[in-house]
Structure formats: structure tokens, C-alpha cells
Design an enzyme around this catalytic site. Structure first.
Site, PDB file in Angstrom:
ATOM      1  CD  GLU A 174      76.928  69.222 -10.252  1.00  0.00           C
ATOM      2  OE1 GLU A 174      77.960  69.879 -10.448  1.00  0.00           O
ATOM      3  OE2 GLU A 174      76.577  68.268 -10.975  1.00  0.00           O
TER       4      GLU A 174
ATOM      5  CG  ASP B 293      79.112  70.634 -20.454  1.00  0.00           C
ATOM      6  OD1 ASP B 293      80.338  70.418 -20.450  1.00  0.00           O
ATOM      7  OD2 ASP B 293      78.347  70.285 -19.540  1.00  0.00           O
TER       8      ASP B 293
ATOM      9  CB  ALA C 264      85.743  80.106 -17.111  1.00  0.00           C
TER      10      ALA C 264
HETATM   11  P1  FAD Z   1      87.383  77.560 -19.623  1.00  0.00           P
HETATM   12  O1  FAD Z   1      88.135  77.884 -18.382  1.00  0.00           O
HETATM   13  O2  FAD Z   1      87.002  78.678 -20.507  1.00  0.00           O
HETATM   14  O3  FAD Z   1      88.267  76.484 -20.420  1.00  0.00           O
HETATM   15  C1  FAD Z   1      87.783  75.834 -21.588  1.00  0.00           C
HETATM   16  C2  FAD Z   1      88.961  75.429 -22.467  1.00  0.00           C
HETATM   17  O4  FAD Z   1      89.592  76.593 -22.997  1.00  0.00           O
HETATM   18  C3  FAD Z   1      90.081  74.701 -21.713  1.00  0.00           C
HETATM   19  O5  FAD Z   1      90.653  73.770 -22.597  1.00  0.00           O
HETATM   20  C4  FAD Z   1      91.075  75.791 -21.356  1.00  0.00           C
HETATM   21  O6  FAD Z   1      92.405  75.282 -21.211  1.00  0.00           O
HETATM   22  C5  FAD Z   1      90.936  76.734 -22.547  1.00  0.00           C
HETATM   23  N1  FAD Z   1      91.092  78.152 -22.187  1.00  0.00           N
HETATM   24  C6  FAD Z   1      90.626  78.790 -21.097  1.00  0.00           C
HETATM   25  N2  FAD Z   1      90.910  80.099 -21.157  1.00  0.00           N
HETATM   26  C7  FAD Z   1      91.570  80.311 -22.332  1.00  0.00           C
HETATM   27  C8  FAD Z   1      92.114  81.452 -22.978  1.00  0.00           C
HETATM   28  N3  FAD Z   1      92.050  82.672 -22.429  1.00  0.00           N
HETATM   29  N4  FAD Z   1      92.719  81.272 -24.180  1.00  0.00           N
HETATM   30  C9  FAD Z   1      92.801  80.049 -24.758  1.00  0.00           C
HETATM   31  N5  FAD Z   1      92.311  78.933 -24.185  1.00  0.00           N
HETATM   32  C10 FAD Z   1      91.692  79.055 -22.995  1.00  0.00           C
HETATM   33  N6  FAD Z   1      78.888  72.948 -17.816  1.00  0.00           N
HETATM   34  C11 FAD Z   1      77.662  73.506 -17.983  1.00  0.00           C
HETATM   35  O7  FAD Z   1      77.259  73.765 -19.112  1.00  0.00           O
HETATM   36  N7  FAD Z   1      76.861  73.769 -16.897  1.00  0.00           N
HETATM   37  C12 FAD Z   1      77.253  73.510 -15.619  1.00  0.00           C
HETATM   38  O8  FAD Z   1      76.517  73.748 -14.672  1.00  0.00           O
HETATM   39  C13 FAD Z   1      78.551  72.934 -15.412  1.00  0.00           C
HETATM   40  N8  FAD Z   1      79.026  72.699 -14.179  1.00  0.00           N
HETATM   41  C14 FAD Z   1      80.328  72.274 -14.015  1.00  0.00           C
HETATM   42  C15 FAD Z   1      80.862  72.145 -12.734  1.00  0.00           C
HETATM   43  C16 FAD Z   1      82.189  71.723 -12.548  1.00  0.00           C
HETATM   44  C17 FAD Z   1      82.748  71.614 -11.165  1.00  0.00           C
HETATM   45  C18 FAD Z   1      82.994  71.398 -13.677  1.00  0.00           C
HETATM   46  C19 FAD Z   1      84.392  70.905 -13.492  1.00  0.00           C
HETATM   47  C20 FAD Z   1      82.468  71.530 -14.960  1.00  0.00           C
HETATM   48  C21 FAD Z   1      81.139  71.975 -15.143  1.00  0.00           C
HETATM   49  N9  FAD Z   1      80.605  72.150 -16.406  1.00  0.00           N
HETATM   50  C22 FAD Z   1      79.351  72.669 -16.573  1.00  0.00           C
HETATM   51  C23 FAD Z   1      81.370  71.770 -17.599  1.00  0.00           C
HETATM   52  C24 FAD Z   1      82.207  72.924 -18.168  1.00  0.00           C
HETATM   53  O9  FAD Z   1      81.374  73.981 -18.575  1.00  0.00           O
HETATM   54  C25 FAD Z   1      82.975  72.359 -19.353  1.00  0.00           C
HETATM   55  O10 FAD Z   1      83.978  71.479 -18.903  1.00  0.00           O
HETATM   56  C26 FAD Z   1      83.550  73.388 -20.322  1.00  0.00           C
HETATM   57  O11 FAD Z   1      83.974  72.670 -21.470  1.00  0.00           O
HETATM   58  C27 FAD Z   1      84.746  74.171 -19.799  1.00  0.00           C
HETATM   59  O12 FAD Z   1      84.384  75.052 -18.821  1.00  0.00           O
HETATM   60  P2  FAD Z   1      85.491  75.962 -18.066  1.00  0.00           P
HETATM   61  O13 FAD Z   1      84.742  76.870 -17.190  1.00  0.00           O
HETATM   62  O14 FAD Z   1      86.545  75.115 -17.470  1.00  0.00           O
HETATM   63  O15 FAD Z   1      86.061  76.745 -19.332  1.00  0.00           O
END
Ligand code: FAD
Length: 288
Positions: free
Chosen positions: A16, A109, A122
Site C-alpha cells: 500500500e 476514516d 461501505a
Molecule cells: P463500514 O463497513 O461501513 O463499517 C463501519 C462501521 O459501521 C463498522 O463498525 C461496521 O460494523 C458498521 N456497519 C457497517 N455497515 C453497517 C450497517 N449497514 N448498519 C449498521 N452498522 C454498519 N480510510 C480512509 O479514509 N481512506 C483509505 O484509503 C483507507 N484505507 C483502508 C484500507 C484498509 C485495508 C482498511 C482495513 C481500512 C482503511 N481505511 C481507510 C479505514 C476505514 O475507512 C475505516 O476503518 C472506517 O472507519 C471503516 O471503513 P469500512 O469500509 O470498514 O466501513
């Protein structure tokens, strides 16, 4: 090439990088990517305003250049926070025009002023990408210790299943420092009928301060083995960084021996980290 197709053929190895902050030139990121491409990774991913840094403007351009100039598969990150439906569609069209086939679809984030516009989670973004750009290969994030905002690991795993059901093709884990937590998480995913490949993300810690910050931002626990190494390294910054590389290489060798789908290195734009982790994986036979 679609990352899912590579994962169907072999265990992968990838890096990355993050775009330069502020107005620093894209060339700087490209020089780092070119040095990393020398280790022949299966792909290089490019973050999208990670940590709310606001540096997402260059993500697509860097991904396009990795694909065209470094001749390496690119994985462009994309977040719900700060991106409207129209922004997402434009971003994906530009990627397609440059032959980038892989997107890591994330919530993003949280940061002041960085709000959800059209997509809350997501899984919402994944469903939109699946419908609007079926040619894309879509990755999603997962958290071996549970996401920091989740009420429990089990509740978080349900949301990972929702990402698979929405169309995610593979997962990449948050960093962790205790492999046993990952092995337990992997078993829990099997029980939850999560069938897509899980690529393991590992970050070598660089200093005591940095690992403390990581623990607070991503909720990664710090095992006693790491604390002992940092105590032994003392105050010397180079000794602390060396301890981080050594520990990450040990983690990687153990993961390689335990049949992971892929290993992804959070290389923090450091070609030396890319080289050291690559060499450790050649030594243990994971890489040819
Ligand atoms: P989600 O899947 O939306 O989850 C977020 C929270 O909401 C979790 O607690 C989940 O349990 C909960 N949730 C999910 N769906 C629902 C639903 N339908 N109803 C209720 N609750 C729900 N961040 C950046 O800003 N830029 C980046 O480039 C970046 N790269 C990353 C790469 C990797 C490999 C990882 C692991 C993380 C990265 N992050 C990045 C961080 C990430 O954006 C954060 O961890 C963020 O807080 C959660 O992202 P997510 O896609 O897992 O979110």
C-alpha cells in the site's frame, strides 16, 4: 488484471502507498511505487484520504500511473465519506479509462467536515459499484479485532457478510500484531459463511509513539512480545524501527506457514520496508 482472478490462482503479495499530502508532486509517489514494483508485487494499492488527510485528489492519477508506467496492477481506494454518487461515478470512469480494474470500497476514516453524502456504509457503496460498474473487482475492509465503532466482533462480522452479499470480491484486513487473533477471526468468518478471500494486511511499527497512535486509531491491541522488543530497543529511533521490521517479518513468516490467501504490506511509502518484507517471504518460501 482483476485481483479476484489472481487470488483464485495463488497466494498474493502486495503493498500500500499513500498519495503525497498537500501540493507535493505526484511524481514523488510514482518514484516510490516504481521502487516497490521492483519487488514484483501482485498489486499496489493507493489510499484515499486515509486518516482524513484530504489527499484523495491524486489517488486515481497515481493508480493510473502504477498501471501504465510501473506495469503493476493498481487497487484504488475509494470512500463513502466525502464522495457523492456523481463523484464515485466520475472516479470509476477515470479509472476505467486508464485500465484500472480494482477498487477498495470503504466508509472512510471520520474527520471534521468529511461527511457521508449518498452512501452511509461501505456495503452501500459496494452495491452501487456492483450495479453501475460490473466490470470492477471490488475489495472491502475487515477487522480481525472488530471495527472500533462496532458493538462486538460478531456484530462487525455480520457487516462483513453484508459486504460480501453486496458484491465484494475479496477482503483486506486492518493491521494487527497478534496472529492468533487473525486465525480466530478467520474461523469466525467461515462460520459466518464468508467465502471470499481474506488478504492479510501487516504494518511494521516504526516507533513506540507510532504504535501507540495506531492502537488508538484502529483499536489494534499491542501484545507483550511487541512491548518487550520496544523496551529492548530503548530510545534509539533506528533500533525501534529495526524491531518493527523484525517483528513484522516474523508475523509474515508465521502467516505464510498458516495458509493465508494473500499478504499485503502497509509499507508507509518506504521502499526499504517493501524490500525487507519481500526478502523475508522469499527466505521462507512463500515467494519464489
Ligand atoms: P463500514 O463497513 O461501513 O463499517 C463501519 C462501521 O459501521 C463498522 O463498525 C461496521 O460494523 C458498521 N456497519 C457497517 N455497515 C453497517 C450497517 N449497514 N448498519 C449498521 N452498522 C454498519 N480510510 C480512509 O479514509 N481512506 C483509505 O484509503 C483507507 N484505507 C483502508 C484500507 C484498509 C485495508 C482498511 C482495513 C481500512 C482503511 N481505511 C481507510 C479505514 C476505514 O475507512 C475505516 O476503518 C472506517 O472507519 C471503516 O471503513 P469500512 O469500509 O470498514 O466501513
Amino acid at each position: 488484471m482483476r485481483i479476484a482472478n489472481i487470488l483464485a490462482q495463488r497466494q498474493t503479495f502486495s503493498f500500500e502507498i499513500f498519495p503525497p499530502r498537500g501540493d507535493l508532486p505526484v511524481e514523488q509517489a510514482m518514484s516510490i511505487a516504481a521502487q516497490m514494483a521492483a519487488q514484483h508485487p501482485d498489486w499496489i494499492s493507493v489510499t484515499f484520504s486515509a486518516g482524513g488527510s484530504g489527499n484523495s485528489g491524486a489517488t486515481g492519477a497515481i493508480a493510473a500511473q502504477i498501471q501504465a508506467e510501473a506495469r503493476t496492477n493498481a487497487l484504488a481506494h475509494l470512500t463513502c465519506l466525502g464522495s457523492s454518487r456523481a463523484d464515485v461515478d466520475t472516479f470509476v470512469e477515470e479509472l476505467a479509462a486508464h485500465g484500472v480494474e480494482n477498487v477498495l470500497a470503504l466508509r472512510g476514516d471520520r474527520a471534521p467536515g468529511r461527511e457521508a453524502i449518498d452512501f452511509e456504509h461501505a456495503s452501500d457503496l459496494i452495491a452501487h459499484l456492483k450495479a453501475s460498474a460490473p466490470q470492477l473487482c471490488i475489495g472491502a475492509a475487515c477487522y480481525p479485532e472488530g471495527h472500533v465503532e462496532a458493538s462486538s466482533l460478531a456484530a462487525d462480522i455480520e457487516q462483513i457478510k453484508a459486504k460480501q452479499d453486496a458484491g465484494a470480491d475479496f477482503l483486506v484486513t486492518q493491521l494487527f500484531f497478534d496472529n492468533e487473533l487473525f486465525y480466530r477471526f478467520r474461523e469466525a468468518c467461515v462460520r459466518a459463511r464468508i467465502k471470499i478471500p481474506i488478504v492479510v494486511g501487516i504494518m511494521p511499527f516504526t516507533s513506540t509513539k507510532q504504535i501507540q497512535r495506531m492502537a488508538f486509531t484502529c483499536g489494534a491491541s499491542i501484545p507483550a512480545a511487541v512491548i518487550k522488543r520496544l523496551i529492548a530497543a530503548g530510545e534509539d529511533p533506528q533500533s525501534q524501527a529495526n524491531a518493527g521490521i523484525e517483528y513484522a517479518c516474523e508475523q509474515l513468516r508465521d502467516l505464510a506457514a498458516n495458509g493465508v490467501d494473500g499478504l499485503h504490506i502497509y509499507s508507509m511509502n518506504k521502499p526499504s520496508v517493501a524490500r525487507a518484507t519481500h526478502d523475508a517471504l522469499v527466505e521462507c518460501g512463500y515467494l519464489a
